[in-house]
Write a protein that holds these residues in place. Structure first.
Motif, short mmCIF file in Angstrom:
data_model
loop_
_atom_site.label_atom_id
_atom_site.label_comp_id
_atom_site.label_asym_id
_atom_site.label_seq_id
_atom_site.Cartn_x
_atom_site.Cartn_y
_atom_site.Cartn_z
N GLU A 161 25.40 -5.82 36.77
CA GLU A 161 25.20 -6.34 38.26
C GLU A 161 25.31 -7.28 37.82
N LYS A 179 23.84 -4.05 45.48
CA LYS A 179 23.26 -3.70 46.78
C LYS A 179 22.99 -2.47 46.76
N PHE A 180 23.63 -1.08 46.06
CA PHE A 180 23.43 0.57 46.70
C PHE A 180 22.51 0.53 45.43
N LYS A 192 31.89 -9.08 41.95
CA LYS A 192 31.99 -8.55 43.50
C LYS A 192 31.62 -7.14 42.78
N LEU A 193 32.14 -6.63 41.65
CA LEU A 193 31.74 -5.05 42.05
C LEU A 193 30.14 -5.25 41.36
N ASN A 240 27.69 -5.32 44.39
CA ASN A 240 27.99 -3.92 45.29
C ASN A 240 26.89 -2.89 43.81
N PHE A 251 34.02 -5.07 49.23
CA PHE A 251 33.39 -6.73 49.16
C PHE A 251 33.72 -6.98 50.09
N ASP A 252 32.35 -7.54 50.59
CA ASP A 252 32.43 -7.96 51.48
C ASP A 252 32.98 -9.05 52.00
N GLU A 300 33.50 3.07 47.66
CA GLU A 300 31.94 2.00 48.03
C GLU A 300 32.12 0.83 46.60
N PHE A 301 32.15 0.94 45.61
CA PHE A 301 32.05 -0.07 45.05
C PHE A 301 33.03 -0.75 45.50
#
Length: 114
Positions: A42, A15-16, A8-9, A12, A70-71, A66-67
């Motif tokens: 990643e 994504k960033f 999950k990390l 993110n 998790f959605d 923010e990392f």
């Protein structure tokens, strides 16, 4: 679907990185890491140090926490606060075109869900 925190990390981080328009090579260069190290983070293969995450957050211009948003776990209150924070940013607050776009999108979702 990611199964663990490392995966999950990693999602993110990717994504960033992409939101900032960076490829893995450029992020690796900025952080003085190998592309393999970025790729492994990643893909959830390795978990990096807190120091490295702090450096990455700074480079990607995000807050460290923010990392870890998790959605599949984000609560509505957090999303609402983040949305309000974004609207208050000067490049939005002082830009009537951006405000109109946000207003129209909000109206669309409000009427769609009524």
């Amino acid at each position: 679907m990611p199964k663990n925190t490392k995966e999950k990390l990693g999602i993110n981080i990717r994504k960033f990185r992409k939101l900032r328009g960076l490829n893995q090579e450029k992020l690796a260069e900025l952080m003085d890491l190998s592309v393999i190290a970025i790729s492994n983070m990643e893909n959830g293969k390795t978990l990096t140090s807190f120091k490295t995450l702090e450096q990455m957050a700074s480079i990607l211009n995000v807050k460290l926490y923010e990392f870890f948003l998790f959605d599949d776990e984000i609560k509505e209150e957090i999303l609402y606060k983040k949305l309000l924070d974004n609207i208050k940013k000067p490049n939005i607050k002082n830009n009537s075109e951006s405000l109109m776009s946000l207003y129209c999108m909000s109206e669309y979702f409000i009427t769609r869900n009524s």
